[in-house]
Design an enzyme around this catalytic site. Structure first.
Site, PDB file in Angstrom:
ATOM      1  N   ASP A  32       0.811  -1.223   0.000  1.00  0.00           N
ATOM      2  CA  ASP A  32       0.000   0.000   0.000  1.00  0.00           C
ATOM      3  C   ASP A  32       0.841   1.268   0.000  1.00  0.00           C
ATOM      4  O   ASP A  32       0.314   2.355  -0.266  1.00  0.00           O
ATOM      5  CB  ASP A  32      -0.919   0.024   1.222  1.00  0.00           C
ATOM      6  CG  ASP A  32      -1.988  -1.048   1.173  1.00  0.00           C
ATOM      7  OD1 ASP A  32      -2.299  -1.511   0.064  1.00  0.00           O
ATOM      8  OD2 ASP A  32      -2.506  -1.424   2.237  1.00  0.00           O
ATOM      9  N   ARG A  62     -19.347  -3.941 -15.496  1.00  0.00           N
ATOM     10  CA  ARG A  62     -18.831  -5.117 -14.786  1.00  0.00           C
ATOM     11  C   ARG A  62     -17.740  -4.696 -13.801  1.00  0.00           C
ATOM     12  O   ARG A  62     -17.046  -3.704 -14.020  1.00  0.00           O
ATOM     13  CB  ARG A  62     -18.249  -6.129 -15.774  1.00  0.00           C
ATOM     14  CG  ARG A  62     -19.225  -6.627 -16.828  1.00  0.00           C
ATOM     15  CD  ARG A  62     -20.183  -7.660 -16.274  1.00  0.00           C
ATOM     16  NE  ARG A  62     -21.112  -8.123 -17.293  1.00  0.00           N
ATOM     17  CZ  ARG A  62     -20.857  -9.080 -18.170  1.00  0.00           C
ATOM     18  NH1 ARG A  62     -19.666  -9.672 -18.164  1.00  0.00           N
ATOM     19  NH2 ARG A  62     -21.769  -9.453 -19.047  1.00  0.00           N
TER      20      ARG A  62
END
Length: 341
Positions: free
Chosen positions: A127, A265
């Protein structure tokens, strides 16, 4: 001297490169012995360990994951945990520990240092959200993987003229979303640091459709709509109190489809971002961290973490390393907004 090494928290590419550098320099320069504790802090809690010699690290530079395995064990949640660790270290003749991990692993390292155990920390998180270091290894690999996925998704989205929402990792910080979204030419990037307006997102998506292009929306798992709540995969918490995030991509794709009438999607990259071979950048950074962690142990400088500042590897106090998260600043996000819609 005998030094213990462990890897804690989520795995990421580059962990083995650190282990290799630590063992190579420790043995070849200082003549130390090494023991690898398995499964994070569970290793020194239970005595689960293995010897680490030159042959053990010979071919691990390019391997993802960690040969020592990992866990989210918190010894401060175990009754008598600190005393158990001290006893294991004494029984195995371990003089110091090198702990490789993120905010939780390093937080434990800081507390153990306060309790009289010599620990040096090495920062690890895909991260890139540890405030005391400019970059952490694993981040570059994760961004590269996410960017390649976005590149591939562009062609299928355009073929079917549909919107694709790509959910990437990032609980509190949106660095992976920001970098991969910029590199991959995303139409919208959503990060935890800035709550998003769904109407605005839909407007950007519709603008993209009007230009006869298929929009790609990159969203960090911790991103939130204005007035909304985190999307959770489960309400269960780990030993450090973290819940499992997930679902924002699917939720947003459904919202886009409902509001635009266009097919939409969701693609959740998930743990693929953690796996596989580390990039050259991550191999070099991880290696430099490992070499400098050995220097800190040799100097008896415990309670510190090695960190990248500019192009230099420095040492910072573990208390500073875990004091705050490094989040995406407003000006960095505003740079990306130029390309939205």
């Amino acid at each position: 001297m005998r030094v213990g090494v462990l890897t804690g928290g989520g795995d990421c590419p580059g962990l083995n490169a650190v282990i290799r550098a630590v063992v190579r320099k420790g043995i070849e320069v200082h003549g130390w012995d090494f023991v690898g504790f398995r499964n994070g802090w569970n290793g020194p809690l239970t005595g689960d360990s293995r010897p680490l010699g030159l042959n053990d690290v010979e071919d691990i530079l390019t391997r993802g994951g960690t040969i020592l395995r990992s866990s989210r064990t918190n010894p401060y949640k175990v009754e008598g945990g600190v005393d158990k660790i001290k006893q294991v270290l004494a029984d195995q003749g371990v003089d110091a520990l090198i702990a490789i991990g993120g905010e939780d692993t390093l937080g434990v390292a800081k507390r153990l240092t306060d309790d009289g155990i010599g620990v040096v920390g090495v920062p690890k998180t895909i991260d890139n959200d540890l405030g005391a270091t400019d970059y952490t290894f694993g981040f570059d690999t994760a961004v590269s993987i996410a960017t390649e996925a976005i590149d591939r998704l562009h062609t299928t989205a355009e073929s079917h003229h549909r919107a694709l929402v790509v959910e990437v990792m990032g609980r509190h910080a949106g660095w992976i979303a920001l970098h991969s979204g910029l590199a991959g030419g995303a139409s919208v990037i959503l990060v935890p640091e800035r709550h998003f307006n769904v109407d605005q997102v839909v407007s950007w998506v519709e603008r993209r459709f009007e230009k006869e292009f298929a929009p790609i929306i990159v969203v960090a798992e911790g991103a939130l709509p204005e007035g909304g709540e985190e999307k959770l995969l489960t309400g269960e918490k780990d030993a450090f109190g973290h819940v499992r995030l997930g679902g924002i991509g699917t939720w947003l794709a459904d919202e886009i489809a409902h509001r635009t009438g266009k097919e939409s999607r969701a693609v959740v990259l998930g743990h693929v971002q953690r796996g596989g071979t580390p990039t050259a950048y991550d191999r070099v950074l991880a290696t430099r961290f490992g070499l400098n962690a050995v220097d800190a142990v040799a100097d008896g400088d415990f309670g510190v973490m090695v960190a990248l500042k500019g192009t230099d590897i420095v040492r910072v106090k573990l208390s500073e390393a875990t004091a705050e998260l490094k989040t995406v600043p407003v000006e960095r996000y505003q740079e990306a907004e130029v390309f939205f819609g």
